[in-house]
Enzyme design. Sequence first.
Site, PDB file in Angstrom:
ATOM      1  N   LYS A  13     -19.249  47.371  40.977  1.00  0.00           N
ATOM      2  CA  LYS A  13     -20.310  46.645  40.372  1.00  0.00           C
ATOM      3  C   LYS A  13     -21.388  46.067  41.431  1.00  0.00           C
ATOM      4  CE  LYS A  13     -19.328  45.091  36.441  1.00  0.00           C
ATOM      5  NZ  LYS A  13     -17.372  44.547  36.419  1.00  0.00           N
ATOM      6  N   ARG A  88     -20.728  42.160  27.250  1.00  0.00           N
ATOM      7  CA  ARG A  88     -20.017  42.426  27.562  1.00  0.00           C
ATOM      8  C   ARG A  88     -18.480  42.622  26.005  1.00  0.00           C
ATOM      9  NH1 ARG A  88     -17.045  39.123  32.150  1.00  0.00           N
ATOM     10  NH2 ARG A  88     -15.216  40.095  30.985  1.00  0.00           N
ATOM     11  N   ARG A 126      -5.880  41.796  47.304  1.00  0.00           N
ATOM     12  CA  ARG A 126      -6.467  40.546  48.183  1.00  0.00           C
ATOM     13  C   ARG A 126      -5.599  39.723  48.389  1.00  0.00           C
ATOM     14  NH1 ARG A 126     -11.589  40.637  43.864  1.00  0.00           N
ATOM     15  NH2 ARG A 126     -12.198  42.046  44.746  1.00  0.00           N
ATOM     16  N   ARG A 159      -4.817  34.389  45.258  1.00  0.00           N
ATOM     17  CA  ARG A 159      -5.443  32.743  44.315  1.00  0.00           C
ATOM     18  C   ARG A 159      -4.423  34.023  43.088  1.00  0.00           C
ATOM     19  NH1 ARG A 159     -11.739  34.140  42.954  1.00  0.00           N
ATOM     20  NH2 ARG A 159     -10.727  35.958  42.794  1.00  0.00           N
ATOM     21  N   ARG A 170      -6.607  40.464  33.562  1.00  0.00           N
ATOM     22  CA  ARG A 170      -8.212  41.026  33.642  1.00  0.00           C
ATOM     23  C   ARG A 170      -8.379  42.751  32.788  1.00  0.00           C
ATOM     24  NH1 ARG A 170      -8.734  39.506  39.247  1.00  0.00           N
ATOM     25  NH2 ARG A 170     -11.439  39.947  39.356  1.00  0.00           N
TER      26      ARG A 170
END
Length: 213
Positions: A13, A88, A126, A159, A170
């Site tokens: 996004k 949201r 990641r 992370r 998430r």
Amino acid sequence: MKVVLLGPPGAGKGTQAGRLADSLGVTNAASGDLLREHQRKGTELGKLARPYMERGVLVPDDVTIPMVTDWISAPEQSKGFVLDGFPRNIAQAEAFDAELADKGGIDHVLCINVSEEELLRRLSGRWLCRNCQSAYHEEFSPPQKAEECDRCGGKLYQRDDDRPEAVKTRIEVYLNETEPLIGYYSDASILRKIDGEAPIDEVARALMAAVRI
Ligand SMILES: [Zn+2]
């Protein structure tokens, strides 16, 4: 031209909002950036948001809504905007509509769709360098030596947010929150769904085509 981008974490996004705004000659912002800007400037809203951001939980609507409505009424946004990360939930969408009622409302809501499987692949690979914060991806941009930074030799780590279990959470949070919004905007017939698994340039073209309709 007033555009809202919806899409799960990992859908690209941020990148697409920037490109679309450039193509349209309008400004863009993510609600997370606005929050950080308010914190940096030490505004009242920034102070209210701080404890939530520090705990990593969602900032409540009574902080987020005025922050976004302030931003969209600023002169810089008079030609329009591309917004991502807001609204949201339905309460935010209703507040947004009320604010924009005398400005013609939102023109387009574009939802970037990416399958859960692909999101997991993108997000859970990641790695960051502990020393210089360079970012790597197991599959798309791996370091030359496992768990070691190409630039500075620092140790790479994941992370907590990027571990597969957290990524799944998430994505679920996003789906639970946003599912009702898809219905809300479908009713207003301004919603379009875009395939977010295509290459970046193709997604950008599809978004641009959608706002030209
Ligand atoms: Zn490094």
